[in-house]
Write a protein that holds these residues in place. Structure first.
Motif, PDB file in Angstrom:
ATOM      1  N   ILE A   7       0.733  -1.148   0.053  1.00 41.97           N
ATOM      2  CA  ILE A   7      -0.056  -0.020  -0.216  1.00 41.97           C
ATOM      3  C   ILE A   7       0.911   1.199  -0.194  1.00 41.97           C
ATOM      4  CG2 ILE A   7      -1.730   1.168   1.385  1.00 41.97           C
ATOM      5  CD1 ILE A   7      -2.923  -1.461   2.228  1.00 41.97           C
ATOM      6  N   ILE A   8       1.692   1.303   0.809  1.00 40.48           N
ATOM      7  CA  ILE A   8       2.822   2.408   0.916  1.00 40.48           C
ATOM      8  C   ILE A   8       3.530   2.597  -0.215  1.00 40.48           C
ATOM      9  CG2 ILE A   8       4.664   3.454   2.195  1.00 40.48           C
ATOM     10  CD1 ILE A   8       3.457   2.234   4.685  1.00 40.48           C
ATOM     11  N   SER A   9       3.992   1.569  -0.969  1.00 38.67           N
ATOM     12  CA  SER A   9       4.747   1.681  -2.126  1.00 38.67           C
ATOM     13  C   SER A   9       3.917   2.161  -3.374  1.00 38.67           C
ATOM     14  CB  SER A   9       5.654   0.455  -2.646  1.00 38.67           C
ATOM     15  OG  SER A   9       5.465  -0.753  -1.807  1.00 38.67           O
ATOM     16  N   GLY A  10       2.555   1.435  -3.194  1.00 42.81           N
ATOM     17  CA  GLY A  10       1.642   1.853  -4.261  1.00 42.81           C
ATOM     18  C   GLY A  10       1.302   3.196  -4.215  1.00 42.81           C
ATOM     19  N   LEU A  11       1.198   3.826  -3.021  1.00 37.60           N
ATOM     20  CA  LEU A  11       1.043   5.156  -2.912  1.00 37.60           C
ATOM     21  C   LEU A  11       1.877   6.202  -3.179  1.00 37.60           C
ATOM     22  CD1 LEU A  11      -0.887   7.507  -1.394  1.00 37.60           C
ATOM     23  CD2 LEU A  11       0.644   7.329   0.679  1.00 37.60           C
ATOM     24  N   LEU A  12       3.174   5.804  -3.001  1.00 36.24           N
ATOM     25  CA  LEU A  12       4.619   6.814  -3.344  1.00 36.24           C
ATOM     26  C   LEU A  12       4.644   6.567  -4.876  1.00 36.24           C
ATOM     27  CD1 LEU A  12       6.782   5.816  -0.696  1.00 36.24           C
ATOM     28  CD2 LEU A  12       5.646   7.965  -0.841  1.00 36.24           C
ATOM     29  N   LEU A  13       4.360   5.431  -5.565  1.00 32.03           N
ATOM     30  CA  LEU A  13       4.491   5.286  -7.152  1.00 32.03           C
ATOM     31  C   LEU A  13       3.536   6.162  -7.548  1.00 32.03           C
ATOM     32  CD1 LEU A  13       5.833   1.699  -7.237  1.00 32.03           C
ATOM     33  CD2 LEU A  13       7.112   3.636  -7.852  1.00 32.03           C
ATOM     34  N   GLY A  14       2.219   5.677  -7.215  1.00 28.09           N
ATOM     35  CA  GLY A  14       1.082   6.621  -7.750  1.00 28.09           C
ATOM     36  C   GLY A  14       1.182   7.957  -7.649  1.00 28.09           C
ATOM     37  N   ASP A  35       0.475  21.020 -13.504  1.00 24.12           N
ATOM     38  CA  ASP A  35      -0.051  22.348 -12.352  1.00 24.12           C
ATOM     39  C   ASP A  35       0.385  21.937 -11.149  1.00 24.12           C
ATOM     40  OD1 ASP A  35      -1.356  23.181 -14.745  1.00 24.12           O
ATOM     41  OD2 ASP A  35      -3.402  22.185 -14.133  1.00 24.12           O
ATOM     42  N   GLU A  36       0.484  23.081 -10.385  1.00 24.35           N
ATOM     43  CA  GLU A  36       0.741  23.091  -9.090  1.00 24.35           C
ATOM     44  C   GLU A  36      -0.371  22.226  -8.370  1.00 24.35           C
ATOM     45  OE1 GLU A  36       2.242  26.348  -7.045  1.00 24.35           O
ATOM     46  OE2 GLU A  36       3.654  26.908  -8.762  1.00 24.35           O
ATOM     47  N   ILE A  37      -0.171  21.576  -7.646  1.00 24.32           N
ATOM     48  CA  ILE A  37      -1.432  20.447  -6.696  1.00 24.32           C
ATOM     49  C   ILE A  37      -0.985  20.445  -5.284  1.00 24.32           C
ATOM     50  CG2 ILE A  37      -0.220  18.423  -7.701  1.00 24.32           C
ATOM     51  CD1 ILE A  37      -3.635  17.586  -8.231  1.00 24.32           C
ATOM     52  N   ASN A  38      -1.917  20.241  -4.593  1.00 20.97           N
ATOM     53  CA  ASN A  38      -1.392  19.798  -3.058  1.00 20.97           C
ATOM     54  C   ASN A  38      -1.367  18.640  -2.924  1.00 20.97           C
ATOM     55  OD1 ASN A  38      -4.103  19.274  -2.725  1.00 20.97           O
ATOM     56  ND2 ASN A  38      -4.546  20.835  -1.653  1.00 20.97           N
ATOM     57  N   ILE A  39      -1.014  18.174  -1.749  1.00 20.84           N
ATOM     58  CA  ILE A  39      -0.666  16.396  -1.412  1.00 20.84           C
ATOM     59  C   ILE A  39      -2.000  15.829  -1.389  1.00 20.84           C
ATOM     60  CG2 ILE A  39      -0.330  16.716   0.802  1.00 20.84           C
ATOM     61  CD1 ILE A  39       2.107  14.915  -1.200  1.00 20.84           C
ATOM     62  N   ILE A  40      -2.887  16.354  -0.812  1.00 20.24           N
ATOM     63  CA  ILE A  40      -4.242  15.583  -0.582  1.00 20.24           C
ATOM     64  C   ILE A  40      -4.831  15.447  -2.159  1.00 20.24           C
ATOM     65  CG2 ILE A  40      -6.388  15.615   0.105  1.00 20.24           C
ATOM     66  CD1 ILE A  40      -4.174  15.594   2.133  1.00 20.24           C
ATOM     67  N   LEU A  45      -3.192  15.234  -4.831  1.00 28.05           N
ATOM     68  CA  LEU A  45      -2.324  14.167  -5.559  1.00 28.05           C
ATOM     69  C   LEU A  45      -2.483  12.823  -5.108  1.00 28.05           C
ATOM     70  CD1 LEU A  45       0.174  14.207  -7.556  1.00 28.05           C
ATOM     71  CD2 LEU A  45       1.423  14.347  -5.568  1.00 28.05           C
ATOM     72  N   ILE A  46      -2.845  12.524  -4.151  1.00 28.72           N
ATOM     73  CA  ILE A  46      -3.247  11.334  -3.050  1.00 28.72           C
ATOM     74  C   ILE A  46      -4.516  10.922  -3.772  1.00 28.72           C
ATOM     75  CG2 ILE A  46      -3.773   9.914  -1.132  1.00 28.72           C
ATOM     76  CD1 ILE A  46      -1.422  11.517   0.116  1.00 28.72           C
ATOM     77  N   LEU A  47      -5.633  11.745  -3.828  1.00 27.84           N
ATOM     78  CA  LEU A  47      -7.014  11.220  -4.400  1.00 27.84           C
ATOM     79  C   LEU A  47      -7.162  11.376  -5.888  1.00 27.84           C
ATOM     80  CD1 LEU A  47      -8.718  13.431  -1.872  1.00 27.84           C
ATOM     81  CD2 LEU A  47      -8.199  10.963  -1.666  1.00 27.84           C
ATOM     82  N   THR A  48      -6.128  11.343  -6.735  1.00 30.22           N
ATOM     83  CA  THR A  48      -6.249  11.046  -8.205  1.00 30.22           C
ATOM     84  C   THR A  48      -6.669   9.675  -8.598  1.00 30.22           C
ATOM     85  OG1 THR A  48      -3.902  10.624  -8.425  1.00 30.22           O
ATOM     86  CG2 THR A  48      -4.692  12.945  -8.849  1.00 30.22           C
ATOM     87  N   LYS A  49      -7.084   9.275  -9.679  1.00 28.05           N
ATOM     88  CA  LYS A  49      -7.281   7.883  -9.948  1.00 28.05           C
ATOM     89  C   LYS A  49      -6.100   7.057 -10.117  1.00 28.05           C
ATOM     90  CE  LYS A  49     -11.470   9.492 -12.600  1.00 28.05           C
ATOM     91  NZ  LYS A  49     -11.822   9.787 -14.086  1.00 28.05           N
ATOM     92  N   ILE A  50      -5.024   7.633 -10.773  1.00 30.34           N
ATOM     93  CA  ILE A  50      -3.765   6.584 -10.972  1.00 30.34           C
ATOM     94  C   ILE A  50      -3.208   6.295  -9.469  1.00 30.34           C
ATOM     95  CG2 ILE A  50      -1.418   6.939 -11.734  1.00 30.34           C
ATOM     96  CD1 ILE A  50      -2.511   8.866 -13.707  1.00 30.34           C
ATOM     97  N   THR A  51      -3.236   7.160  -8.430  1.00 29.00           N
ATOM     98  CA  THR A  51      -2.680   6.928  -7.303  1.00 29.00           C
ATOM     99  C   THR A  51      -3.531   6.054  -6.450  1.00 29.00           C
ATOM    100  OG1 THR A  51      -1.677   9.068  -6.953  1.00 29.00           O
ATOM    101  CG2 THR A  51      -1.899   7.930  -5.086  1.00 29.00           C
TER     102      THR A  51
END
Length: 128
Positions: free
Chosen positions: A9-16, A26-31, A33-39
């Motif tokens: 899960i953690i490696s999938g999060l970081l790789l995503g 674009d500039e995007i905040n961390i939240i 970035l985590i909530l995108t479909k790819i991640t």
């Protein structure tokens, strides 16, 4: 088993997050970035690869099956959401990265166990 699933899960999060940051200029905040479909799909892939890594004894099988798990999950995401970022290539890439991470983790933990066993035998008086 929980440890390997958490590693997945953690490696999938970081790789995503890494792959998403490549596609989003674009500039995007961390939240966000985590909530995108790819991640999110990478986290799900990491979860399933973690389960398989717990069940399998072979590093090569974990690597190859991780690629197939990545392809299947990213293609399912494409079929469900229509999010077309070449799901087969992206699934194979992230699956290979996750499989590589699990192969390295297994090799390092095995090497540490062998080293500790060798040190224990040396303390008992066995030498080369």
């Amino acid at each position: 088993m929980i440890k390997k699933i958490l590693i997945g899960i953690i490696s999938g999060l970081l790789l995503g997050m890494f792959v998403t940051s490549i596609f989003i200029a674009d500039e995007i905040n961390i939240i966000e970035l985590i909530l995108t479909k790819i991640t999110a799909t990478s986290i799900i892939t990491g979860f399933f690869v973690g389960i398989y890594a717990h069940l399998s004894k072979s590093k090569l099988k974990v690597f190859l099956v991780a690629i197939f798990i990545g392809i299947i999950i990213f293609y399912l995401k494409y079929l469900i959401t229509g999010h077309n970022f070449d799901p087969i290539t992206m699934g194979a890439f992230l699956g290979a990265m996750l499989g590589g991470i699990f192969a390295v983790v297994r090799k390092v933990t095995h090497s540490i166990k062998v080293h500790n066993r060798l040190q224990r035998h040396r303390k008992k008086g066995f030498r080369k």
